[in-house]
Structure formats: structure tokens, C-alpha cells
Design a protein around this motif. Structure first.
Motif, PDB file in Angstrom:
ATOM      1  N   UNK A 164     -33.944  63.998   4.300  1.00 25.24           N
ATOM      2  CA  UNK A 164     -34.009  62.962   5.331  1.00 25.24           C
ATOM      3  C   UNK A 164     -34.438  63.565   6.668  1.00 25.24           C
ATOM      4  N   UNK A 165     -34.096  64.829   6.897  1.00 24.25           N
ATOM      5  CA  UNK A 165     -34.457  65.497   8.148  1.00 24.25           C
ATOM      6  C   UNK A 165     -35.978  65.559   8.329  1.00 24.25           C
ATOM      7  N   UNK A 166     -36.703  65.669   7.231  1.00 26.87           N
ATOM      8  CA  UNK A 166     -38.174  65.684   7.303  1.00 26.87           C
ATOM      9  C   UNK A 166     -38.689  64.373   7.894  1.00 26.87           C
ATOM     10  N   UNK A 170     -40.761  63.736  11.372  1.00 25.96           N
ATOM     11  CA  UNK A 170     -42.041  63.012  11.420  1.00 25.96           C
ATOM     12  C   UNK A 170     -41.996  61.947  12.512  1.00 25.96           C
ATOM     13  N   UNK A 171     -40.863  61.241  12.588  1.00 23.92           N
ATOM     14  CA  UNK A 171     -40.702  60.197  13.585  1.00 23.92           C
ATOM     15  C   UNK A 171     -40.705  60.781  14.996  1.00 23.92           C
ATOM     16  N   UNK A 172     -40.026  61.900  15.174  1.00 24.58           N
ATOM     17  CA  UNK A 172     -39.956  62.528  16.499  1.00 24.58           C
ATOM     18  C   UNK A 172     -41.328  63.022  16.966  1.00 24.58           C
ATOM     19  N   UNK A 173     -42.134  63.543  16.019  1.00 21.46           N
ATOM     20  CA  UNK A 173     -43.431  64.119  16.380  1.00 21.46           C
ATOM     21  C   UNK A 173     -44.594  63.147  16.194  1.00 21.46           C
ATOM     22  N   UNK A 174     -44.308  61.980  15.619  1.00 17.36           N
ATOM     23  CA  UNK A 174     -45.345  60.971  15.374  1.00 17.36           C
ATOM     24  C   UNK A 174     -46.492  61.532  14.531  1.00 17.36           C
ATOM     25  N   UNK A 175     -46.122  62.269  13.513  1.00 17.61           N
ATOM     26  CA  UNK A 175     -47.116  62.808  12.570  1.00 17.61           C
ATOM     27  C   UNK A 175     -46.403  63.206  11.287  1.00 17.61           C
ATOM     28  N   UNK A 176     -47.158  63.362  10.210  1.00 16.71           N
ATOM     29  CA  UNK A 176     -46.579  63.846   8.957  1.00 16.71           C
ATOM     30  C   UNK A 176     -46.483  65.367   9.059  1.00 16.71           C
ATOM     31  N   UNK A 177     -45.278  65.863   9.299  1.00 14.20           N
ATOM     32  CA  UNK A 177     -45.091  67.294   9.516  1.00 14.20           C
ATOM     33  C   UNK A 177     -45.116  68.044   8.183  1.00 14.20           C
ATOM     34  N   UNK A 179     -44.073  70.013   4.932  1.00 16.21           N
ATOM     35  CA  UNK A 179     -42.851  69.791   4.158  1.00 16.21           C
ATOM     36  C   UNK A 179     -42.090  71.065   3.790  1.00 16.21           C
ATOM     37  N   UNK A 180     -42.726  72.223   3.916  1.00 13.69           N
ATOM     38  CA  UNK A 180     -42.177  73.458   3.367  1.00 13.69           C
ATOM     39  C   UNK A 180     -40.718  73.706   3.761  1.00 13.69           C
ATOM     40  N   UNK A 181     -40.412  73.600   5.035  1.00 15.18           N
ATOM     41  CA  UNK A 181     -39.048  73.913   5.478  1.00 15.18           C
ATOM     42  C   UNK A 181     -38.074  72.759   5.259  1.00 15.18           C
ATOM     43  N   UNK A 182     -38.548  71.644   4.706  1.00 10.10           N
ATOM     44  CA  UNK A 182     -37.685  70.493   4.449  1.00 10.10           C
ATOM     45  C   UNK A 182     -37.570  70.176   2.956  1.00 10.10           C
ATOM     46  N   UNK A 183     -38.070  71.056   2.110  1.00  8.81           N
ATOM     47  CA  UNK A 183     -37.983  70.825   0.670  1.00  8.81           C
ATOM     48  C   UNK A 183     -36.526  70.886   0.204  1.00  8.81           C
ATOM     49  N   UNK A 184     -36.211  70.055  -0.769  1.00  4.03           N
ATOM     50  CA  UNK A 184     -34.853  70.017  -1.308  1.00  4.03           C
ATOM     51  C   UNK A 184     -34.667  71.225  -2.226  1.00  4.03           C
ATOM     52  N   UNK A 185     -33.709  72.078  -1.895  1.00  9.59           N
ATOM     53  CA  UNK A 185     -33.460  73.287  -2.676  1.00  9.59           C
ATOM     54  C   UNK A 185     -32.788  72.936  -4.004  1.00  9.59           C
ATOM     55  N   UNK A 186     -32.980  73.758  -5.061  1.00  2.00           N
ATOM     56  CA  UNK A 186     -32.519  73.400  -6.410  1.00  2.00           C
ATOM     57  C   UNK A 186     -31.011  73.242  -6.579  1.00  2.00           C
TER      58      UNK A 186
END
Length: 233
Positions: A164-166, A170-177, A179-186
């Protein structure tokens, strides 16, 4: 014959208290040049289908008041994007930008109030929150790996699975940021206990559990989702 301007018939309300000063002039020119009637004030009573209010963001102190009165709210980026593309202004309540236009998002594992928030953020950027799984989904947002759609997204869809943080970023920056640092870990959302394993091996397993997003529990409790054992009895 003159071509109709894209904002023709729209009443756009621009108050210096609601619009960032650094983009005020650019917005004023964009709105006027595209055929809208400009009002340099804020009038919450003007909430008809052709009335639009420009506001810096949903974090502005006047946002909730204007929204509660049914006003069409637009972010500066949305207005400038519509002007550049020569398209009408959106009438869906609030549109901050068009960063997710054409993007389809699926959410899984969230409570109802969280899903409402996710749908709001996606729609505000021009995207669509899907209610069912489909292969044209672009992003899947899950709370943990225990979410119902997680395995389907991982094994079948094979599209980015993010937190959800991703979406909030995106909303804060007004762009599709990225995803690497927001991927769901296993191991995200898992509470793992280890038994029958001692010494350095136990410590190594604890480090791996934490590294991959899980929680390590020294004791077996009702909150544990998994138990790892050296033997099966």
C-alpha cells in the motif's frame, strides 16, 4: 468554423488560498485559453456538474469541506495535463493528476475501509481498481502474502506485487514510482517460530525470516502462522 475549446462551458474557481503560487499564472492561462470561465475565488456553493475548484492537494485544510459539499475538485497537474492534451476536465469528485490513466489495479487482503482508501487514491490518479482477477491487471497491491490473490498474482499474472505504501508514494509524487523498494517480500505477514534447531543455525534462520519480511517468534503462540522443525514429530 471555429473548433470548440475543451474547457468550454466550465466554471473554474481559482483562489490564491487554494492554488500554489508557483503555478497560479500557468493554471490561469491554461484554463482561460481553453475556454473556461475563470473565477478568482472559492465558492463552495458552486457544486454543479460544470463547476470546478482547483486545490493544491487532498492535504489542504479546505479539501474535506469542499468535498463534503459535492464540489468537483482538481489538482493543478490534472488541469495542466487536460489543457496540454486538449481534453475536457474530469468530473469524478477529485482528480489530482492523470499519472495512472489506463492503469488497472487489484487489491487483496485489506479491510473494507482500507480498500475504500485504495480505490480513492487510484481513481484520483485516473486509474481503475478492479474488483475481480483478470489478466489485464497492471499492479497487485496486497497486505501480506496470506492475501487471497497473492499466489495467483505471483504464479499466474506475473505482474508487480506491491505494498500500500507504493500507492501512497505514487499519490504523493503524482507519478508511477519504481516498484523495487515496495515489492512484497516472500515472508511478509508471516509470524514464524523455530523448534528443534539450536545455535548458529537458529540465528541464521531468524536473520533470514526478518530479511524477507517476516516476524520471528521465540515462543510458539497463537499468533504464529508457521512452525519450522528439524523433525516431523
Amino acid at each position: 468554423m471555429l473548433k470548440t475549446k475543451p474547457f468550454q462551458g466550465a466554471n473554474v474557481f481559482m483562489s490564491r488560498n487554494l492554488v500554489p503560487p508557483e503555478v497560479f499564472d500557468a493554471l490561469h492561462d491554461a484554463v482561460k485559453d481553453n475556454g473556461a470561465q475563470v473565477h478568482l475565488c472559492c465558492d463552495p456553493s458552486r457544486n454543479g456538474p460544470n463547476d470546478f475548484h482547483i486545490i493544491s492537494s487532498r492535504k489542504h485544510e479546505k479539501f474535506n469541506d469542499l468535498k463534503s459539499k459535492g464540489c468537483n475538485l482538481l489538482g493543478p497537474r490534472c488541469v495542466l495535463s487536460c489543457a496540454k492534451a486538449r481534453r475536457p476536465l474530469p468530473t469524478q469528485g477529485f482528480t489530482c493528476c492523470l499519472a495512472m490513466e489506463g492503469v488497472k489495479v487489484l487489491a487483496s487482503g485489506f479491510e473494507m475501509d482500507e480498500k475504500v482508501k485504495i480505490e480513492e487514491l487510484v481513481a484520483e490518479m485516473g486509474g481503475v481498481l478492479q474488483s475481480k482477477s483478470s489478466m489485464d491487471v497492471n499492479f497487485v497491491i496486497v497486505k501480506t502474502v496470506l492475501a487471497a490473490k497473492y499466489k495467483w498474482a505471483l504464479n499466474t499474472l506475473k505482474k508487480p506485487i506491491v505494498t500500500f505504501e507504493w500507492l501512497k508514494q505514487c499519490s504523493d509524487e503524482h507519478r508511477v514510482v519504481p516498484q523495487e523498494s515496495y515489492k512484497v517480500l516472500p515472508f511478509s505477514g508471516l509470524n514464524i517460530c523455530v523448534t528443534g534447531i539450536s545455535g548458529d543455525k537458529r540465528k541464521e534462520m531468524e536473520m533470514l525470516i526478518l530479511q524477507y519480511g517476516g516476524k520471528y517468534s521465540a515462543e510458539l503462540t497463537k499468533n504464529c502462522t508457521h512452525l519450522i522443525s528439524e523433525i516431523s514429530f
